[in-house]
Design a protein around this motif. Structure first.
Motif, short mmCIF file in Angstrom:
data_model
loop_
_atom_site.label_atom_id
_atom_site.label_comp_id
_atom_site.label_asym_id
_atom_site.label_seq_id
_atom_site.Cartn_x
_atom_site.Cartn_y
_atom_site.Cartn_z
N SER A 190 0.77 -1.04 0.04
CA SER A 190 0.19 0.16 0.38
C SER A 190 0.73 0.88 -0.15
CB SER A 190 -1.08 0.04 0.97
OG SER A 190 -0.59 -0.16 2.41
N HIS A 208 12.10 11.24 -0.19
CA HIS A 208 11.73 9.99 0.33
C HIS A 208 12.29 9.43 1.08
CE1 HIS A 208 11.29 7.63 -3.08
NE2 HIS A 208 11.45 6.69 -2.63
N ALA A 246 2.31 3.14 -1.64
CA ALA A 246 1.82 4.14 -3.68
C ALA A 246 0.47 4.96 -2.99
CB ALA A 246 1.59 3.64 -4.99
N GLN A 247 -0.71 3.75 -2.63
CA GLN A 247 -1.61 4.41 -1.53
C GLN A 247 -1.43 5.30 -0.55
OE1 GLN A 247 -4.51 1.40 -0.17
NE2 GLN A 247 -6.11 3.30 0.69
N SER A 248 -0.59 5.63 -0.07
CA SER A 248 -0.07 6.01 1.40
C SER A 248 0.66 7.35 0.53
CB SER A 248 1.04 4.97 2.57
OG SER A 248 0.00 4.00 2.77
N TRP A 249 1.31 7.36 -0.10
CA TRP A 249 1.79 8.49 -0.23
C TRP A 249 1.26 9.31 -1.10
CZ3 TRP A 249 7.54 9.46 -2.52
CH2 TRP A 249 7.95 10.43 -3.03
N GLY A 250 0.49 9.18 -2.43
CA GLY A 250 -1.03 9.76 -2.29
C GLY A 250 -1.28 10.40 -1.75
N GLU A 251 -2.36 9.44 -0.30
CA GLU A 251 -3.17 10.52 0.98
C GLU A 251 -1.84 11.59 0.97
OE1 GLU A 251 -3.37 6.68 3.44
OE2 GLU A 251 -4.60 5.77 1.99
N ILE A 305 0.49 13.13 0.11
CA ILE A 305 -0.06 14.56 -1.03
C ILE A 305 -1.28 15.35 -0.56
CG2 ILE A 305 0.38 14.80 -3.12
CD1 ILE A 305 3.09 14.41 -1.52
N THR A 306 -2.12 14.64 -0.72
CA THR A 306 -2.69 14.78 -0.68
C THR A 306 -3.89 14.86 -0.18
OG1 THR A 306 -4.56 13.26 -2.33
CG2 THR A 306 -6.02 14.09 -0.63
N GLN A 307 -3.81 15.13 1.16
CA GLN A 307 -3.42 15.48 2.44
C GLN A 307 -3.29 17.01 2.64
OE1 GLN A 307 -6.12 14.85 4.97
NE2 GLN A 307 -5.88 16.43 5.88
N HIS A 317 -1.90 18.53 0.08
CA HIS A 317 -2.69 19.84 -0.43
C HIS A 317 -3.81 20.05 -0.28
CE1 HIS A 317 -0.39 20.18 -3.83
NE2 HIS A 317 -0.11 19.01 -4.43
#
Length: 64
Positions: free
Chosen positions: A15, A41, A17-22, A24-26, A28
């Motif tokens: 997970s 990273h 990639a999902q954690s990375w995306g979460e 970055i989204t947070q 922003h």
């Protein structure tokens, strides 16, 4: 002005990639005016099992 933010999250390797995306989204959502310039990273295994959790650390360089 250039600033830095540091984010850390525990996850499993599948997970990442999902954690990375979460993260970055947070970032922003927390700082919508920011323009990301660079992301560094690091991943660190937690424990010594065959399927360890990992600690994902992001250092975000941005300007407002």
């Amino acid at each position: 002005m250039i600033k830095f933010a540091f984010r850390v999250q525990r996850c499993f390797p599948e997970s990442l990639a999902q954690s990375w995306g979460e993260m970055i989204t947070q970032f922003h959502l927390d700082t919508p005016q920011a323009r990301i310039l660079e992301i560094q990273h690091q991943t660190t295994a937690i424990g010594k099992s065959l399927h360890p959790e990992i600690m994902l650390s992001l250092l975000i360089k941005y300007e407002e």
